[in-house]
Design a protein around this motif. Structure first.
Motif, mmCIF file in Angstrom:
data_model
loop_
_atom_site.group_PDB
_atom_site.id
_atom_site.type_symbol
_atom_site.label_atom_id
_atom_site.label_comp_id
_atom_site.label_asym_id
_atom_site.label_seq_id
_atom_site.Cartn_x
_atom_site.Cartn_y
_atom_site.Cartn_z
ATOM 1 N N GLU A 107 0.825 -1.206 0.000
ATOM 2 C CA GLU A 107 0.000 0.000 0.000
ATOM 3 C C GLU A 107 0.859 1.256 0.000
ATOM 4 O OE1 GLU A 107 -3.268 0.156 2.623
ATOM 5 O OE2 GLU A 107 -3.920 -1.887 2.195
ATOM 6 N N HIS A 108 2.024 1.187 0.624
ATOM 7 C CA HIS A 108 2.939 2.332 0.593
ATOM 8 C C HIS A 108 3.329 2.664 -0.846
ATOM 9 C CE1 HIS A 108 7.167 4.050 1.684
ATOM 10 N NE2 HIS A 108 6.314 5.004 1.383
ATOM 11 N N ILE A 109 3.739 1.655 -1.594
ATOM 12 C CA ILE A 109 4.141 1.883 -2.982
ATOM 13 C C ILE A 109 2.944 2.356 -3.812
ATOM 14 C CG2 ILE A 109 5.066 0.810 -5.074
ATOM 15 C CD1 ILE A 109 7.074 1.217 -2.736
ATOM 16 N N ARG A 110 1.790 1.750 -3.598
ATOM 17 C CA ARG A 110 0.597 2.144 -4.353
ATOM 18 C C ARG A 110 0.247 3.606 -4.089
ATOM 19 N NH1 ARG A 110 -5.229 -0.666 -3.379
ATOM 20 N NH2 ARG A 110 -4.763 0.025 -1.270
ATOM 21 N N ILE A 111 0.284 4.008 -2.821
ATOM 22 C CA ILE A 111 -0.065 5.381 -2.470
ATOM 23 C C ILE A 111 0.939 6.363 -3.047
ATOM 24 C CG2 ILE A 111 -0.134 6.974 -0.502
ATOM 25 C CD1 ILE A 111 -1.600 4.774 1.043
ATOM 26 N N ARG A 112 2.203 5.991 -3.045
ATOM 27 C CA ARG A 112 3.214 6.855 -3.662
ATOM 28 C C ARG A 112 2.913 7.093 -5.140
ATOM 29 N NH1 ARG A 112 7.535 9.334 -0.569
ATOM 30 N NH2 ARG A 112 7.444 8.294 1.435
ATOM 31 N N LEU A 113 2.531 6.040 -5.836
ATOM 32 C CA LEU A 113 2.225 6.153 -7.262
ATOM 33 C C LEU A 113 0.920 6.902 -7.494
ATOM 34 C CD1 LEU A 113 3.207 2.534 -8.370
ATOM 35 C CD2 LEU A 113 4.466 4.634 -8.853
ATOM 36 N N GLN A 114 -0.057 6.711 -6.619
ATOM 37 C CA GLN A 114 -1.355 7.350 -6.779
ATOM 38 C C GLN A 114 -1.304 8.858 -6.548
ATOM 39 O OE1 GLN A 114 -3.722 5.088 -3.983
ATOM 40 N NE2 GLN A 114 -4.697 3.917 -5.610
ATOM 41 N N THR A 115 -0.407 9.300 -5.693
ATOM 42 C CA THR A 115 -0.395 10.712 -5.309
ATOM 43 C C THR A 115 0.732 11.524 -5.935
ATOM 44 O OG1 THR A 115 0.886 10.145 -3.307
ATOM 45 C CG2 THR A 115 -1.508 10.247 -3.093
ATOM 46 N N GLN A 116 1.608 10.895 -6.699
ATOM 47 C CA GLN A 116 2.689 11.661 -7.311
ATOM 48 C C GLN A 116 2.171 12.519 -8.456
ATOM 49 O OE1 GLN A 116 5.746 9.244 -9.088
ATOM 50 N NE2 GLN A 116 4.317 8.001 -10.258
ATOM 51 N N SER A 117 2.931 13.553 -8.778
ATOM 52 C CA SER A 117 2.557 14.461 -9.856
ATOM 53 C C SER A 117 2.468 13.723 -11.184
ATOM 54 C CB SER A 117 3.601 15.583 -9.968
ATOM 55 O OG SER A 117 3.411 16.324 -11.154
ATOM 56 N N ASN A 118 1.469 14.097 -11.973
ATOM 57 C CA ASN A 118 1.297 13.459 -13.272
ATOM 58 C C ASN A 118 2.237 14.052 -14.319
ATOM 59 O OD1 ASN A 118 -0.248 11.456 -14.728
ATOM 60 N ND2 ASN A 118 -1.107 13.144 -15.916
ATOM 61 N N THR A 119 2.671 15.306 -14.068
ATOM 62 C CA THR A 119 3.534 15.990 -15.042
ATOM 63 C C THR A 119 5.018 15.726 -14.796
ATOM 64 O OG1 THR A 119 3.408 17.976 -13.651
ATOM 65 C CG2 THR A 119 1.854 17.811 -15.497
ATOM 66 N N SER A 120 5.393 15.614 -13.527
ATOM 67 C CA SER A 120 6.805 15.337 -13.217
ATOM 68 C C SER A 120 6.878 14.252 -12.140
ATOM 69 C CB SER A 120 7.518 16.606 -12.736
ATOM 70 O OG SER A 120 6.816 17.175 -11.630
ATOM 71 N N PRO A 121 6.510 13.017 -12.502
ATOM 72 C CA PRO A 121 6.480 11.928 -11.517
ATOM 73 C C PRO A 121 7.862 11.570 -10.990
ATOM 74 C CG PRO A 121 6.205 11.055 -13.733
ATOM 75 C CD PRO A 121 6.147 12.555 -13.853
ATOM 76 N N LEU A 122 7.900 11.220 -9.701
ATOM 77 C CA LEU A 122 9.159 10.800 -9.080
ATOM 78 C C LEU A 122 9.529 9.381 -9.481
ATOM 79 C CD1 LEU A 122 8.636 12.106 -5.431
ATOM 80 C CD2 LEU A 122 10.191 13.058 -7.141
ATOM 81 N N TYR A 123 8.502 8.563 -9.735
ATOM 82 C CA TYR A 123 8.733 7.152 -10.006
ATOM 83 C C TYR A 123 8.091 6.754 -11.336
ATOM 84 C CZ TYR A 123 9.171 7.685 -4.946
ATOM 85 O OH TYR A 123 9.491 8.132 -3.693
ATOM 86 N N SER A 124 8.779 5.936 -12.095
ATOM 87 C CA SER A 124 8.255 5.492 -13.383
ATOM 88 C C SER A 124 7.329 4.287 -13.243
ATOM 89 C CB SER A 124 9.399 5.133 -14.334
ATOM 90 O OG SER A 124 10.186 4.074 -13.794
ATOM 91 N N GLY A 125 7.338 3.647 -12.081
ATOM 92 C CA GLY A 125 6.493 2.485 -11.846
ATOM 93 C C GLY A 125 6.795 1.861 -10.497
ATOM 94 N N PRO A 126 6.127 0.750 -10.153
ATOM 95 C CA PRO A 126 6.307 0.124 -8.835
ATOM 96 C C PRO A 126 7.747 -0.273 -8.525
ATOM 97 C CG PRO A 126 4.410 -0.798 -9.958
ATOM 98 C CD PRO A 126 5.105 0.059 -10.956
#
Length: 295
Positions: free
Chosen positions: A126-145
């Motif tokens: 859930e930590h990883i999922r929440i990180r992906l769900q809440t990151q910026s759509n224009t400049s994401p910190l992560y490219s995937g799980p």
């Protein structure tokens, strides 16, 4: 096929059903939980913003993680639950009691055991999922799980992966104790009342009982879930920094700065999601068990 393998396989089926049905509601819940006060006027405003700014596929952002992870989590939940139920049934039989009907305390304890076993996987998933769900759509910190796991581990080690685990343990133990108690009580009541086996229960009733159990779950854990989400997104970027020193500091800070309403923010999509996702979970589990029993 052994009983444990059947339990785990059927649990995986239930978990996959849960994710496919519940993911769009979950992302709205998480966005509302972790956003600043006033960001959204309500659930529809949040969902509309996601649709407008990020497109319809955004509702399944981060789905790969829960599809695999929640499948494993629910598998563990049901595997641990069924193991505990068999343990208590054997104890009852040894005392000369009815081994087919467990007491409420036994069902609750079995649920707590299932929740604690599940938390080992559900916390980081859930930590990883929440990180992906809440990151910026224009400049994401992560490219995937996998990228998220690698970067978080590189920065903070295993403690970073398990960020928010204290809140997760509280949530899983209390929530799943109530969750499985509610479901199993309803199932056992119907079996006793009608004199039928578990596999003779109408699948529609499994959906209804799962929906009821889901509402019981969220009635208990929602404030804890909100704190977990806050802890897991705290220190998301260099710009925002770290707000909370600990889980209890998070509780105090949210209470002081945002009031009691913050602890129920995002509850709307959760209540809408709950009967569908939890009904699908138990339907998937029960039907998979029936199919496996025929092998």
């Amino acid at each position: 096929m052994s009983k444990t393998v059947k339990d785990l396989t059927a649990g995986t089926a239930g978990g996959i059903c849960q994710v496919l049905v519940g993911q769009p509601f979950d992302i709205v819940k998480v966005r509302m939980q972790t956003s600043a006060k006033g960001t959204y006027t309500g659930m529809l405003d949040c969902a509309g913003g996601i649709l407008k700014n990020e497109g319809p596929l955004a509702f399944y952002k981060g789905t790969a993680t829960p599809l695999l992870g929640i499948g494993v989590c629910v598998s563990i939940q049901f595997g641990a639950l069924e193991y505990a139920k068999r343990f208590f049934a054997s104890q009852n039989a040894a005392r000369g009691q009815d081994s087919g009907r467990l007491s409420r305390s036994q069902l609750f304890s079995a649920g707590v055991f299932a929740g604690l076993a599940n938390s080992v996987v559900s916390g980081p998933v859930e930590h990883i999922r929440i990180r992906l769900q809440t990151q910026s759509n224009t400049s994401p910190l992560y490219s995937g799980p996998l990228d998220a796991v690698k970067k978080i581990y590189a920065q903070r080690g295993i403690a970073g992966i398990y960020k928010g685990q204290v809140a997760t343990l509280y949530r899983e133990a209390s929530g799943y104790g109530i969750y499985f108690l509610a479901y199993e009580e309803l199932v056992q009541r119907e079996m006793a009342k009608k004199g039928i086996r578990r596999d003779q229960i109408n699948p529609l009733n499994a959906v209804l009982y799962g929906a009821a159990a889901g509402y019981a779950l969220w009635a208990v854990i929602y404030p804890i879930d909100m704190i977990k989400s806050r802890m897991q997104t705290d220190g998301f970027s260099v710009e925002t920094g770290k707000k909370y020193k600990s889980t209890w500091d998070c509780v105090r800070t949210v209470w002081r700065t945002e009031g009691i309403s913050a602890f129920t923010r995002g509850l709307g999509p959760t209540l809408i999601r709950s009967p569908f996702a939890n009904g699908a979970t138990f339907l998937g589990f029960e039907l998979a068990m029936r199919a496996l029993d025929k092998l």
